[in-house]
Design an enzyme around this catalytic site. Sequence first.
Site, PDB file in Angstrom:
ATOM      1  N   LYS A  11       0.834  -1.367  -0.038  1.00  0.00           N
ATOM      2  CA  LYS A  11      -0.016  -0.162  -0.013  1.00  0.00           C
ATOM      3  C   LYS A  11       0.974   1.319   0.243  1.00  0.00           C
ATOM      4  O   LYS A  11       1.699   1.434   0.987  1.00  0.00           O
ATOM      5  CB  LYS A  11      -0.697  -0.005   1.164  1.00  0.00           C
ATOM      6  CG  LYS A  11      -2.144   0.619   1.250  1.00  0.00           C
ATOM      7  CD  LYS A  11      -2.936   0.537   2.495  1.00  0.00           C
ATOM      8  CE  LYS A  11      -4.211   1.219   2.500  1.00  0.00           C
ATOM      9  NZ  LYS A  11      -4.920   0.905   3.887  1.00  0.00           N
TER      10      LYS A  11
HETATM   11  C1  E4P Z   1      -7.849   2.320   3.662  1.00  0.00           C
HETATM   12  O1  E4P Z   1      -7.445   1.327   3.265  1.00  0.00           O
HETATM   13  C2  E4P Z   1      -7.998   3.006   5.005  1.00  0.00           C
HETATM   14  O2  E4P Z   1      -7.311   2.077   5.822  1.00  0.00           O
HETATM   15  C3  E4P Z   1      -9.023   3.298   5.861  1.00  0.00           C
HETATM   16  O3  E4P Z   1     -10.317   2.769   4.798  1.00  0.00           O
HETATM   17  C4  E4P Z   1      -9.360   4.557   6.362  1.00  0.00           C
HETATM   18  O4  E4P Z   1     -10.705   4.799   6.901  1.00  0.00           O
HETATM   19  P1  E4P Z   1     -11.086   5.894   7.882  1.00  0.00           P
HETATM   20  O5  E4P Z   1     -11.048   7.167   7.510  1.00  0.00           O
HETATM   21  O6  E4P Z   1     -12.143   5.270   8.668  1.00  0.00           O
HETATM   22  O7  E4P Z   1      -9.701   5.878   8.840  1.00  0.00           O
END
Ligand code: E4P
Length: 218
Positions: free
Chosen positions: A87
Site C-alpha cells: 500500500k
Molecule cells: C483504507 O485502506 C484505510 O485504511 C481506511 O479505509 C481509512 O478509513 P478511515 O477514514 O475510517 O480511517
Amino acid sequence: MKFFIDTANLDQIREAQDLGILDGVTTNPSLMAKEGISGQDNVMAHYKAICDIVDGDVSAEVISTDYEGILREAEVLAALDEKIVVKVPMIKDGVKAINYLTQNGVKTNCTLVFTVGQAIMAAKAGATYISPFVGRLDDLSENGLELIANMAQVFAVQGYQSQILAASIRSPLHIVDCARLGANVITSPLSSILALLNHPLTDIGLAKFLADHQKANG
Ligand code: E4P
C-alpha cells in the site's frame, strides 16, 4: 463486489473469514497502532498472522515517502507472503514506485485518493487497487460517493484495469451505494459489514414463524 475488512484486529478478521464473505484485508499504520503493534519484527509477524487467516489480498502500508525507501519496504513486505499488496500513498514518489512495482510483478494499493485526477495518475502507473476515501470526504461535506461514481465512469470509458477499492467506509448504506455505483471492492469495519444483515422485520418475522411452529407442534 469484493469485501475487504479494514482492520488489523485478528479476532475481527477471523470472524469475517468464518462468515465466508471475506475477500481480503486492508491495514494502515493507524490501525496497526490501535492494536498496539510496533517495531519492525512485530509488524511483520502481525502481517504474516493476518495472511495466515484470510484467503485473499492483504494490504500492508509503507511508511517511507521517498522512492528508494518505498521500494526497500516494498521488497521486504512482498517477500513476506504472496497475499501481500504493498500500500503506497498518493504522492509523486509513490506513483513512481507503483509504476516500478507493477512492472516487477508486485501488487499495489494506491491509498489516500481524494480526486479523480489522483485516481487517473494511479491507474496510469498500473496500481492493482486504488483507494478513494469516501468517509473522509463526507466529513468535509464533500460527496465521497460522487468520487466513486466519477471514478467508475472514467475507468469504464478509459478501460483502466485498476480496481476501485472504496475505503473509509462508515455505514452499511455506504457499502450498498458503492455496489450500486460500480466499486470493485469495499474495505469496511466489521460493524458496517454485519449491519448489512439487519432488519427489524426479519427479526419480527422470524419470531412469528418460530412461535407459530411452537403452537402447532407443542
Ligand atoms: C483504507 O485502506 C484505510 O485504511 C481506511 O479505509 C481509512 O478509513 P478511515 O477514514 O475510517 O480511517
